[in-house]
Design a protein around this motif. Sequence first.
Motif, PDB file in Angstrom:
ATOM      1  N   GLY A 499       0.816  -1.210   0.000  1.00  0.00           N
ATOM      2  CA  GLY A 499       0.000   0.000   0.000  1.00  0.00           C
ATOM      3  C   GLY A 499       0.849   1.260   0.000  1.00  0.00           C
ATOM      4  N   LEU A 500       0.413   2.270  -0.721  1.00  0.00           N
ATOM      5  CA  LEU A 500       1.038   3.594  -0.728  1.00  0.00           C
ATOM      6  C   LEU A 500       0.098   4.538  -0.006  1.00  0.00           C
ATOM      7  N   GLY A 501       0.609   5.239   1.005  1.00  0.00           N
ATOM      8  CA  GLY A 501      -0.269   6.089   1.792  1.00  0.00           C
ATOM      9  C   GLY A 501       0.390   7.331   2.326  1.00  0.00           C
ATOM     10  N   ILE A 713      -9.050   1.057  -1.105  1.00  0.00           N
ATOM     11  CA  ILE A 713      -8.764   2.384  -0.547  1.00  0.00           C
ATOM     12  C   ILE A 713      -9.230   2.404   0.899  1.00  0.00           C
ATOM     13  N   ASN A 714      -8.360   2.803   1.803  1.00  0.00           N
ATOM     14  CA  ASN A 714      -8.706   2.990   3.212  1.00  0.00           C
ATOM     15  C   ASN A 714      -8.394   4.428   3.618  1.00  0.00           C
ATOM     16  N   GLN A 730      -4.794   5.591   2.188  1.00  0.00           N
ATOM     17  CA  GLN A 730      -3.914   4.606   1.572  1.00  0.00           C
ATOM     18  C   GLN A 730      -4.625   3.909   0.411  1.00  0.00           C
ATOM     19  N   LEU A 731      -3.868   3.654  -0.652  1.00  0.00           N
ATOM     20  CA  LEU A 731      -4.297   2.828  -1.777  1.00  0.00           C
ATOM     21  C   LEU A 731      -3.415   1.584  -1.794  1.00  0.00           C
ATOM     22  N   SER A 732      -4.032   0.412  -1.802  1.00  0.00           N
ATOM     23  CA  SER A 732      -3.249  -0.825  -1.744  1.00  0.00           C
ATOM     24  C   SER A 732      -3.659  -1.795  -2.845  1.00  0.00           C
ATOM     25  N   TYR A 733      -2.673  -2.575  -3.288  1.00  0.00           N
ATOM     26  CA  TYR A 733      -2.909  -3.682  -4.211  1.00  0.00           C
ATOM     27  C   TYR A 733      -2.863  -4.974  -3.395  1.00  0.00           C
ATOM     28  N   ARG A 734      -3.897  -5.801  -3.541  1.00  0.00           N
ATOM     29  CA  ARG A 734      -4.036  -6.988  -2.720  1.00  0.00           C
ATOM     30  C   ARG A 734      -4.006  -8.229  -3.614  1.00  0.00           C
TER      31      ARG A 734
END
Length: 737
Positions: A499-501, A713-714, A730-734
Motif C-alpha cells: 500500500g502507498l499512503g 482504498i482505506n 492509503q491505496l493498496s494492491y491486494r
Amino acid sequence: MSIYSKYSNLLPIDCTPTKIGRRARLPLTIAGLLLTAQAQAFLPTPASLVTTGELALNTPDDNSASKSQSNEPTLVAYTEPNNTIKPSIGSNIAETSATSNHQSISSSNAQQLLASWRAQAKTKNLAKHITWRRLLYFFDDQKNLIGKKKDSSIVDDATFYLNKNGQQDSAAELDALLVALADEMATTPDNSNASNSASNRATKNSVQNSVLCRFPARVQWLTDTLNIDKSGLQVDCPELNDWMQKLAPEQLSIMFAQEYLDNPISAFAHTLLRIDSKASVADPSQIHHAVALNYTVGGDSTDNFLVYAIKSMSGGYDNLIEIDSYPEKLAKYLQEDERDAWTYQLALTPAEVQQIMLHVWETKDLKLPYYFTTDNCASEILRLIDVVRPQQHLLSRLPYAVIPSDVVQLLNSENLLASTNYTPADSTLRQAQLNKVKEQREQLGYHNNATQTLNEIKSAQLNPTSSIAADGQTLLPRRIAVADNNPIDRHPLQLGFIGLGQRGDNNYIDLGVRAGYHDTLDRPSGFPQFFDLEGAAATLRLYDNDNDKANQPSSVVLQNVTLVRGRSFNPVNSAKKGKTWGASIEATRVNDGSQQDGSDHLVGSLGYETGWSWAFGTPSAGTGEIPPQLCYTFLAGTAQAGRGINKGYRVGAGVNAGCRYQINNQLRAQAELQLPYWYHGSSDESNARGHYWQPISSLGLQYDIDKKQALRINANYEWQDRIDAKEDIQLSYRRYF
C-alpha cells in the motif's frame, strides 16, 4: 467368511522296472508303491514342487492306531509359478505322525514363500514405499508440521506395530508382517475337537490376533503389491466383517458445513465423510442408509474456552473418530447451527473406497494428538485419500495449515470431486420465505390480515421448515435456488498486499501479509454472508521521513500484528438466530491522545463488542440469502497496554457504528464511526489527561480485479486535538494466494 478352494492332486510316483522274476514282480511292485508313498510323506518338499506348483498331499495310513476324530478338511498351502497362494484340502483323518509330517510340509512351503516375498520386497524397496509408510503414519512428504518427524511414526501405541521397533523402522515392520502372513499360511486352526474349550479359546484368540483382522488395509496393500492370494489365509474376522457389513461402504463423499462464528471451535467450517451404501447410492435422498465418519477433537467439556482453545491448538487433546447416523449429524448442522451444507462425491473406485474403510478400521481406536490447524477434520480426509492415491501427495500441498475450504478447492483442482449437492439450512429456507413475503408486500402493499406475520415466518418453532423430512430419514428435494456460498468459488485464503499512503505530512509504504481468512470488504462469493474473520496478519510500515520536523515516526515500524479479529453478524430482521458480536486480539500502533504532541506507540490490545445488526436491500432472486446491505451498532470495550502510553495502559468503552454496502458484484464500501472514551487513571502531570474521548471515522472501498486480485482504498480520521497527524489515506494492491 473363510474361502476354501478344493484341489485333488496326487503325488508323482517314479517306478523304474528292474530285472526280477515275474513271480516276484507283483508283490515287490505293491510293496514298492506303499513304501514310496510312505517314504514320500516323511521327505521335505522338493524345491521343484514349490516352483512348478505341484501339490504334495499326504496319504493316511489306514492301519494307524491313532485316528483323527473329525472329517473336517484341513488347508494345505501350495504355490503356483507366480508365487500366489492357493489352498488345498486334504483329509484330517490321519495318524499323529502323518499330521506332523503334513505341518512340516506346510512350514517348508511357508519358508519358501517367505523367502520369495522378502526378495520381491527388497527388489521393489517396499519398506520405503510411500503408501506403506503412510499406512504406518510416517509423514515423509510433510514439512513444517508441529510434532511430526520424518524418521518415525506419530503413533506411539505399541499395539499398532508387529515389531517392537516398528515406530522407527518401517522395514522391520514390513518384514514382521511378511513373517506373520507366512505363519498364518502355514497354520490351520485345529477343529478336530469341538468340545475342547481350551482349544476353542486358543483358536478364538488366534483369530482375534490375526494380522488379517488387526491390519486388513496393510495386508490388502501388501498382498496386492506382491500378488499374494489371500485365499490361503483361513481366518474369519467376525468383528471386522460385522463392522463392514454395518457400514456397507460403496461410495464416499465430503460433507462441508460452512463457517459458524457463534461457536469459535467451528469458526473455520467443518468437513466429514459421508459413507453411502448401495441404497443411498441408488437414491441419495435416502440418507438413513448413509453413515457419517467424523474426525474431531476429544476435548474436555469442563475446560473453559481459553484452555480448550490452547489445548486444541497445541495438541493437548487426543483426536476422536466418531461413526454416527448421517441424518443425525446433518440435522445438527442444518437445524441447530443453521449452517448450509455442501456435499461432494469423491471420484474414487470401489476398491479405493474399501481400502480407505479398512484403514479406518485399523486406526479408529488410536489416540493421536489433535492440532486445530494441522491435524483436524480436513487433514484426515486428505490423509485417507493419500493412502489410495499416493501419486497426488494431497496433504503435502497444504504445508502450513489445513483449512476445510482449502481441502475442497484442492480436491476440485485435482478432479477428485465427481458431483456437488447444496443443502440449505432451516434458517436459509425460512429466509427464502421471508424474502418472498417481503417482496409481495412491497408490490401489493401491507395487509394487517396477512395469514403469516414476519415473526411467525422467522420462528423455528412456528415455522419448522427443513431440508430433512419430518421422519428424520429422508432428504427433501431442494426448493430454493443455490446460494453464492460454495467454497469452491471463494478467493484463496492467504493474502499479501502493498500500500502507498500518507499520514499527516508523512508518506509511507505498507507491506502486509495475512494467513487467513476474510473480511467484509473481500470478495464475498463462496463465504457465508457478511463473514468477517482474520487471523495471523502483520503489517510493516516504511516512512519517508523529514528529519527536520519534530515528533517524526521511525523509518521502519511494525504497524500491526493480529492474532485474531472477527465479527459475527446475525441481523435482527433476518431469519437467522444468534447475536451480533465481535472480538479482537492484536498488537497495534496508537497515539493515546493523553499527552500533547505525543507520538505513536505499539500496544497490546484486547477488545470485545456486542450489539445489533440490520439487513436491507434486495436479495438474490429465489435464494435464501439475506439482503446484501448491512448496518450495525456495537457496544465496545477495549483494554490496551504498552510502555509508550500514559501510565502504561488504558481502558476504553464506547459505541462502534457502521454500514456495509454492496454496490455491485465487484465493488463494496464500508463506513464506520468509533466513539471510545479512554481512561488512564489519575495523573500528577499537569499536561497529561487521565480520560478523554477519541473518535475515529473510517472509510473502505474495494474493487475486485478478479478472484485473486483487488484494489482497496482505506481512509481514517482521528477527531483528537492533541494528535498532530489526524488523517491517514492509503491505496493498496491486494493479492490472494
